[in-house]
Scaffold this motif. Structure first.
Motif, PDB file in Angstrom:
ATOM      1  N   PRO A  86       0.817  -1.219   0.000  1.00 38.07           N
ATOM      2  CA  PRO A  86       0.000   0.000   0.000  1.00 38.07           C
ATOM      3  C   PRO A  86       0.854   1.274   0.000  1.00 38.07           C
ATOM      4  O   PRO A  86       2.030   1.271   0.388  1.00 38.07           O
ATOM      5  CB  PRO A  86      -0.796  -0.093   1.309  1.00 38.07           C
ATOM      6  CG  PRO A  86      -0.576  -1.467   1.833  1.00 38.07           C
ATOM      7  CD  PRO A  86       0.720  -1.948   1.262  1.00 38.07           C
ATOM      8  N   ARG A  87       0.238   2.358  -0.410  1.00 37.25           N
ATOM      9  CA  ARG A  87       0.896   3.663  -0.425  1.00 37.25           C
ATOM     10  C   ARG A  87       1.401   4.045   0.966  1.00 37.25           C
ATOM     11  O   ARG A  87       2.477   4.644   1.098  1.00 37.25           O
ATOM     12  CB  ARG A  87      -0.093   4.715  -0.932  1.00 37.25           C
ATOM     13  CG  ARG A  87       0.418   6.152  -0.921  1.00 37.25           C
ATOM     14  CD  ARG A  87      -0.623   7.077  -1.538  1.00 37.25           C
ATOM     15  NE  ARG A  87      -0.177   8.457  -1.561  1.00 37.25           N
ATOM     16  CZ  ARG A  87      -0.410   9.353  -0.599  1.00 37.25           C
ATOM     17  NH1 ARG A  87      -1.110   8.979   0.487  1.00 37.25           N
ATOM     18  NH2 ARG A  87       0.022  10.599  -0.705  1.00 37.25           N
ATOM     19  N   VAL A 102      -2.657   4.195  -5.127  1.00 35.57           N
ATOM     20  CA  VAL A 102      -3.162   3.250  -4.134  1.00 35.57           C
ATOM     21  C   VAL A 102      -2.093   2.270  -3.708  1.00 35.57           C
ATOM     22  O   VAL A 102      -1.927   1.984  -2.525  1.00 35.57           O
ATOM     23  CB  VAL A 102      -4.389   2.487  -4.689  1.00 35.57           C
ATOM     24  CG1 VAL A 102      -4.862   1.416  -3.705  1.00 35.57           C
ATOM     25  CG2 VAL A 102      -5.520   3.455  -5.013  1.00 35.57           C
ATOM     26  N   LYS A 103      -1.330   1.764  -4.666  1.00 35.76           N
ATOM     27  CA  LYS A 103      -0.350   0.723  -4.370  1.00 35.76           C
ATOM     28  C   LYS A 103       0.971   1.018  -5.065  1.00 35.76           C
ATOM     29  O   LYS A 103       1.016   1.761  -6.056  1.00 35.76           O
ATOM     30  CB  LYS A 103      -0.886  -0.650  -4.770  1.00 35.76           C
ATOM     31  CG  LYS A 103      -1.480  -0.710  -6.156  1.00 35.76           C
ATOM     32  CD  LYS A 103      -2.265  -1.996  -6.347  1.00 35.76           C
ATOM     33  CE  LYS A 103      -2.968  -2.011  -7.704  1.00 35.76           C
ATOM     34  NZ  LYS A 103      -3.778  -3.226  -7.894  1.00 35.76           N
TER      35      LYS A 103
END
Length: 447
Positions: free
Chosen positions: A132-133, A167-168
């Motif tokens: 994840p970010r 987001v990722k």
């Protein structure tokens, strides 16, 4: 052995996709009462075959394509002997233009449907596991050679890409990002916010299969995972769950730091300080670090696998959710190809570095047989095959579609002589492109 596995995956993947593509033409032709003389996976010479009804089904020895021979159609066989005769009711040329158009679109449609089904299944079965970010912002990145080349630095925390939050972590290196006009990363560095532009043509750097791992990665806090049986770490007393604090007095917080230090200490003995949570038998006593003497081998390894200490994101999909998500993933491949070709024509991306032939595709499959990876790449290739076949080049399905569309709009059918000439020109173009792709693969692999 790796080469054989690559070749086997390539042959299986292409055989499935080509077989289904040609089956799309065959089924639509038969649906409209056209006679199909031959169905080939691969090209002659024939390995084996059989006849069922009016059609001969064959497997060819040259596994780089396939074809169906429909009576009365000017195709790659250039068999025009019967074109001087009156069209028979079962011939391709005697059917209405809209039926011929559907037949020519049949293979493309089947490849699109195949790609969508594969991505829907993979989405439903395996979901999506990602970094994840938040983990990128917490730990920052490691900038390798390609990352440093555009101005990124180890420790940077990437806040946005092209002005948008992501987001990722994989979003940072997606083709959509690297193909964007005026792409840039927004990073936090030493309390300052900076924009790092991605140079035009930077995607060329990713033609090498090692390029992605030579760009950026998330800095990984870690602890000792699985030990190599009989390895130096096990012999020195390192345990699963130990957290490395320092090597020869140099503090270690992330795995890349450990790897870099050990690379400098090849064939030497180092003092590794670790934190071991169970090293005290006295309740409430603060655990003391443990120092171990460990031999480093000639490869800069000591014999254990890291266990990353980051929280991975995980998205599960129901079947209903998988359908739009998988369909979107499939069509995104076509959109990426459209943008890439546009970049090539603009001169912003090198054709020689972007195009791959059989050797390059086999390398994408990799030297280990992983069914998830196999189906993901096969799904990708199915969408690429559909896109490439739709291009309005004579000898491709898209060339036939273009001529049939002209016929339906204008009401005038191109002459058989014109179609035969266009087919010859298209075949020369395709053979030239295939030759270029193969020799380009060889050049990239060995030079």
């Amino acid at each position: 052995m790796e080469g054989l596995i690559m070749a086997a995956q390539l042959l299986l993947g292409l055989s499935i996709l080509v077989g289904l593509h040609e089956l799309g033409h065959l089924l639509t032709a038969k649906m409209f009462g056209m006679r199909v003389e031959q169905y080939y996976i691969g090209f002659p010479p024939k390995i084996f075959g059989f006849r069922y009804g009016e059609t001969e089904y064959n497997l060819g020895a040259i596994p780089l394509g396939g074809f169906v021979k429909i009576t009365g159609m000017i195709d790659e066989s250039l068999d025009t002997k019967k074109l001087s005769e009156e069209p028979k009711p079962w011939e391709f040329r005697s059917k209405p233009a809209w039926q011929r158009l559907i037949v020519m679109m049949g293979g493309i449609i089947v490849n699109v449907v195949t790609g969508i089904i594969i991505f829907i299944f993979l989405t439903y079965k395996y979901g999506d596991t990602y970094i994840p970010r938040d983990e990128v912002l917490e730990n920052g990145i490691v900038a390798y050679d390609l990352g440093q080349e555009i101005g990124l630095q180890t420790g940077d925390k990437i806040l946005k890409v092209n002005g948008e939050e992501y987001v990722k972590f994989s979003d940072l290196t997606s083709a959509n990002v690297l193909l964007a006009d005026d792409a840039y990363y927004t990073v936090e560095r030493n309390g300052q916010t900076l924009d790092i532009p991605v140079p035009t043509g930077f995607l060329d750097k990713f033609s090498d299969k090692e390029a992605a791992r030579n760009f950026i990665q998330v800095r990984m806090p870690f602890e000792v995972g699985e030990l190599v049986e009989g390895g130096n770490a096990e012999k020195a007393g390192l345990r699963v769950g130990d957290k490395v604090l320092s090597v020869d007095g140099k503090p270690i917080a992330f795995f890349h730091e450990l790897r870099d230090v050990l690379a400098e200490k090849k064939n030497t003995t180092v003092m590794i300080e670790v934190y071991r949570s169970d090293n005290s038998a006295i309740e409430n006593q603060v655990a003391e670090p443990v120092t171990l003497q460990v031999d480093v081998n000639e490869n800069g390894n000591i014999g254990f696998y890291q266990k990353p200490q980051i929280a991975l994101g995980r998205t599960e999909y129901t079947l209903a959710e998988s359908i739009p998500q998988g369909t979107s993933d499939a069509f995104n491949i076509i959109w990426v190809n459209v943008r890439a070709i546009g970049k090539i024509f603009k001169g912003e991306v090198s054709a020689s570095k972007s195009l791959s032939g059989p050797i390059g595709i086999a390398q994408i499959f990799g030297g280990e047989w992983d069914w998830v990876r196999f189906w993901r790449i096969t799904g990708l290739l199915s969408m690429v095959l559909a896109f490439m076949n739709f291009l309005p080049i004579p000898a491709l399905d898209g060339g036939h579609v273009a001529f049939l569309s002209y016929e339906m709009i204008s009401g005038r059918k191109p002459s058989d002589k014109f179609l035969e000439g266009a087919q010859k020109v298209g075949m020369v173009l395709l053979l030239g492109l295939m030759t270029f792709a193969i020799f380009n693969d060889i050049f990239k692999a060995f030079f």
